[in-house]
Design a protein around this motif. Structure first.
Motif, PDB file in Angstrom:
ATOM      1  N   GLU A 103       0.873  -1.276   0.072  1.00 61.54           N
ATOM      2  CA  GLU A 103       0.070   0.001  -0.086  1.00 61.54           C
ATOM      3  C   GLU A 103       0.945   1.179  -0.072  1.00 61.54           C
ATOM      4  N   GLY A 104       2.037   1.163  -0.914  1.00 62.48           N
ATOM      5  CA  GLY A 104       3.109   2.112  -0.355  1.00 62.48           C
ATOM      6  C   GLY A 104       2.865   3.395  -1.174  1.00 62.48           C
ATOM      7  N   PHE A 105       3.926   4.072  -1.313  1.00 58.84           N
ATOM      8  CA  PHE A 105       4.096   5.480  -1.989  1.00 58.84           C
ATOM      9  C   PHE A 105       3.548   5.552  -3.291  1.00 58.84           C
ATOM     10  N   THR A 106       2.645   6.316  -3.617  1.00 54.49           N
ATOM     11  CA  THR A 106       2.220   6.735  -4.855  1.00 54.49           C
ATOM     12  C   THR A 106       2.002   8.153  -4.882  1.00 54.49           C
ATOM     13  N   TRP A 107       1.750   8.746  -6.140  1.00 52.20           N
ATOM     14  CA  TRP A 107       1.418  10.184  -6.300  1.00 52.20           C
ATOM     15  C   TRP A 107      -0.128  10.278  -5.704  1.00 52.20           C
ATOM     16  N   ASP A 108      -0.783   9.216  -5.410  1.00 51.96           N
ATOM     17  CA  ASP A 108      -2.271   9.313  -5.030  1.00 51.96           C
ATOM     18  C   ASP A 108      -2.387   9.396  -3.612  1.00 51.96           C
ATOM     19  N   THR A 109      -1.264   8.915  -2.829  1.00 52.83           N
ATOM     20  CA  THR A 109      -1.307   9.024  -1.315  1.00 52.83           C
ATOM     21  C   THR A 109      -0.878  10.438  -0.913  1.00 52.83           C
ATOM     22  N   GLN A 110      -1.681  10.696  -0.034  1.00 55.82           N
ATOM     23  CA  GLN A 110      -0.922  12.235   0.722  1.00 55.82           C
ATOM     24  C   GLN A 110      -0.875  11.995   2.301  1.00 55.82           C
ATOM     25  N   ASP A 111      -0.692  10.909   2.549  1.00 56.65           N
ATOM     26  CA  ASP A 111      -0.402  10.459   3.995  1.00 56.65           C
ATOM     27  C   ASP A 111       1.005  10.275   4.161  1.00 56.65           C
ATOM     28  N   LEU A 112       1.589  11.053   4.929  1.00 54.61           N
ATOM     29  CA  LEU A 112       3.005  11.193   5.218  1.00 54.61           C
ATOM     30  C   LEU A 112       3.531   9.830   5.925  1.00 54.61           C
ATOM     31  N   ASN A 113       2.677   9.492   7.169  1.00 53.61           N
ATOM     32  CA  ASN A 113       2.925   8.451   7.959  1.00 53.61           C
ATOM     33  C   ASN A 113       2.748   7.226   7.222  1.00 53.61           C
ATOM     34  N   ARG A 114       1.873   6.934   6.296  1.00 59.82           N
ATOM     35  CA  ARG A 114       1.637   5.728   5.605  1.00 59.82           C
ATOM     36  C   ARG A 114       2.947   5.553   4.529  1.00 59.82           C
ATOM     37  N   ASP A 115       3.205   6.656   3.936  1.00 62.24           N
ATOM     38  CA  ASP A 115       4.270   6.817   3.193  1.00 62.24           C
ATOM     39  C   ASP A 115       5.700   6.258   3.789  1.00 62.24           C
ATOM     40  N   VAL A 116       5.884   6.943   4.912  1.00 61.10           N
ATOM     41  CA  VAL A 116       7.082   6.569   5.676  1.00 61.10           C
ATOM     42  C   VAL A 116       7.337   5.087   5.978  1.00 61.10           C
ATOM     43  N   ALA A 117       6.058   4.621   6.456  1.00 60.79           N
ATOM     44  CA  ALA A 117       5.961   3.236   6.875  1.00 60.79           C
ATOM     45  C   ALA A 117       6.279   2.157   5.914  1.00 60.79           C
ATOM     46  N   ALA A 118       5.565   2.739   4.505  1.00 61.69           N
ATOM     47  CA  ALA A 118       5.814   1.907   3.331  1.00 61.69           C
ATOM     48  C   ALA A 118       7.333   1.846   2.938  1.00 61.69           C
ATOM     49  N   ALA A 119       7.943   2.889   2.950  1.00 59.91           N
ATOM     50  CA  ALA A 119       9.185   3.060   2.482  1.00 59.91           C
ATOM     51  C   ALA A 119      10.102   2.302   3.345  1.00 59.91           C
ATOM     52  N   ARG A 120      10.020   2.144   4.465  1.00 59.30           N
ATOM     53  CA  ARG A 120      10.856   1.597   5.787  1.00 59.30           C
ATOM     54  C   ARG A 120      10.478  -0.122   5.427  1.00 59.30           C
ATOM     55  N   ALA A 121       9.305  -0.281   4.965  1.00 54.47           N
ATOM     56  CA  ALA A 121       8.941  -1.840   4.953  1.00 54.47           C
ATOM     57  C   ALA A 121       9.572  -2.401   3.667  1.00 54.47           C
ATOM     58  N   ALA A 122       9.568  -1.394   2.552  1.00 59.68           N
ATOM     59  CA  ALA A 122      10.350  -1.901   1.120  1.00 59.68           C
ATOM     60  C   ALA A 122      11.736  -1.836   1.427  1.00 59.68           C
ATOM     61  N   TRP A 123      12.478  -1.009   2.308  1.00 59.26           N
ATOM     62  CA  TRP A 123      13.844  -0.746   2.621  1.00 59.26           C
ATOM     63  C   TRP A 123      14.106  -2.249   3.165  1.00 59.26           C
ATOM     64  N   GLU A 124      13.414  -2.689   4.151  1.00 59.92           N
ATOM     65  CA  GLU A 124      13.739  -3.786   4.964  1.00 59.92           C
ATOM     66  C   GLU A 124      13.725  -5.088   3.957  1.00 59.92           C
ATOM     67  N   GLN A 125      12.863  -4.982   3.017  1.00 62.92           N
ATOM     68  CA  GLN A 125      12.993  -6.025   1.918  1.00 62.92           C
ATOM     69  C   GLN A 125      14.001  -6.133   1.076  1.00 62.92           C
ATOM     70  N   ALA A 126      14.385  -5.005   0.857  1.00 60.32           N
ATOM     71  CA  ALA A 126      15.645  -4.878  -0.111  1.00 60.32           C
ATOM     72  C   ALA A 126      16.848  -5.296   0.695  1.00 60.32           C
ATOM     73  N   LYS A 127      17.024  -4.820   2.029  1.00 59.92           N
ATOM     74  CA  LYS A 127      18.158  -5.384   2.706  1.00 59.92           C
ATOM     75  C   LYS A 127      18.127  -6.976   2.707  1.00 59.92           C
ATOM     76  N   GLU A 128      16.995  -7.577   2.969  1.00 55.22           N
ATOM     77  CA  GLU A 128      16.786  -9.145   2.865  1.00 55.22           C
ATOM     78  C   GLU A 128      17.473  -9.352   1.483  1.00 55.22           C
ATOM     79  N   LEU A 129      17.038  -8.832   0.536  1.00 57.19           N
ATOM     80  CA  LEU A 129      17.446  -9.447  -0.830  1.00 57.19           C
ATOM     81  C   LEU A 129      18.941  -9.269  -1.343  1.00 57.19           C
TER      82      LEU A 129
END
Lengths: 210, 210
Positions: A103-129
């Motif tokens: 449910e991450g960052f898109t130009w459609d979200t205007q919710d900073l909290n959600r964007d930060v959480a989504a970026a964090r979740a993606a980054w954790e997955q990036a580190k795993e890979l």
């Protein structure tokens, strides 16, 4: 066209000058290439306002797959890689590991909290890979955008990238790459927009924009 | 991480400013996009000294294949697309039509007559592909190099490209694109080299350079 005809078209002196020029070019190139002996995983950045940043990264991913490598892809902007890319990658599903931001960052979200959480979740997955020894290349698509908006701490990201496995290739895309990232990278290309089809009124089209 | 924790991390005022800023960005973008209504085949040029010109074109070709399109590829420099690219394209062999220059131009030839003949042969094949109504996209890889060395008459090439089928996408790659070609194109991106791994002593590697 016969060989005779071809010969008659080009001035022999011009052909001789050409042969000499090309021989010099080749010798110069060989001399330079002989000094390049290192191999290893590169940190690659595609930035700039022009098109082709993610597309060239996608091309590198496909080429790596063609070489039998395993590739991880993390999309930091949701919904960017659609039908076209997915169909190709799915044909090589055993070599490709895709992570999206849900449910991450898109130009459609205007919710900073959600964007930060989504970026964090993606980054954790990036580190795993990046830590997975079976993976040879990881694409962090649009990570630059996430860094630009300070959704992730730059220093944390840089430290991870600087300390990546020495044999791992990492590609980071997105406009406005941070100076520190460019500093840390081995290969940086800026895609500069000279002319854009929007100017002529063209809309985004399958195969071109997506 | 619970929702409560996330909320406590970001200043609500900052989040509100963010929401407002993003909403404005989105509105501006929507307004611009609404004016872009034309569709049709584009003439696309990837030029510049940086990397990614052919790789981004290869990415577009793969994406188009993923969309079910048929794609023609003409390589004006021999031996450039090797194992990596071919393995991917061969997996979609019924959608891909590759033409190479045979004994054509490479940095190894120093024979002007042969180079001109090879460029001509490749161009004839390119014209055939561009005329074939089942083909949706044609990549003329490194055509700019051939034009730069005057192996083909610029005016002849321009006229063909200007009069291409209106629904056909054509991609031309290679450094030193001619001004007249840039003028005729809809989409032009210059790949600018910011940093190259050769500088750090790295040699060409599978998945990166080839």
């Amino acid at each position: 066209m016969s060989d005779e005809n071809q010969d008659s078209e080009i001035d022999p002196e011009k052909a001789a000058r050409h042969a000499e020029k090309m021989a010099k070019k080749k010798a110069a190139r060989n001399k330079i290439m002989a000094t390049k002996t290192e191999t290893g995983g590169l940190l690659i950045v595609h930035t700039g306002k022009g098109k082709g940043k993610s597309t060239a990264a996608f091309g590198m991913v496909c080429r790596a797959i063609g070489h039998g490598m395993n590739v991880g892809v993390v999309q930091f902007v949701k919904g960017k890689w659609e039908t076209g890319e997915r169909k190709i990658l799915e044909a090589f599903a055993d070599q490709v590991f895709i992570r999206t931001m849900g449910e991450g960052f898109t130009w459609d979200t205007q919710d900073l909290n959600r964007d930060v959480a989504a970026a964090r979740a993606a980054w954790e997955q990036a580190k795993e890979l990046m830590a997975d020894p079976k993976i040879n290349m990881v694409l962090l698509d649009e990570l630059n955008i996430v860094l630009r908006y300070d959704y992730l701490p730059l220093e944390e990201v840089l430290e991870t990238l600087r300390n990546k496995r020495p044999d791992l290739h990492v590609i980071v895309t997105g406009r406005n790459a941070k100076e520190e990232l460019i500093e840390a990278a081995h290969l940086v290309t800026e895609m500069t927009q000279i002319k854009h089809p929007f100017r002529s009124g063209f809309k985004a089209q399958a195969g071109i924009e997506f």
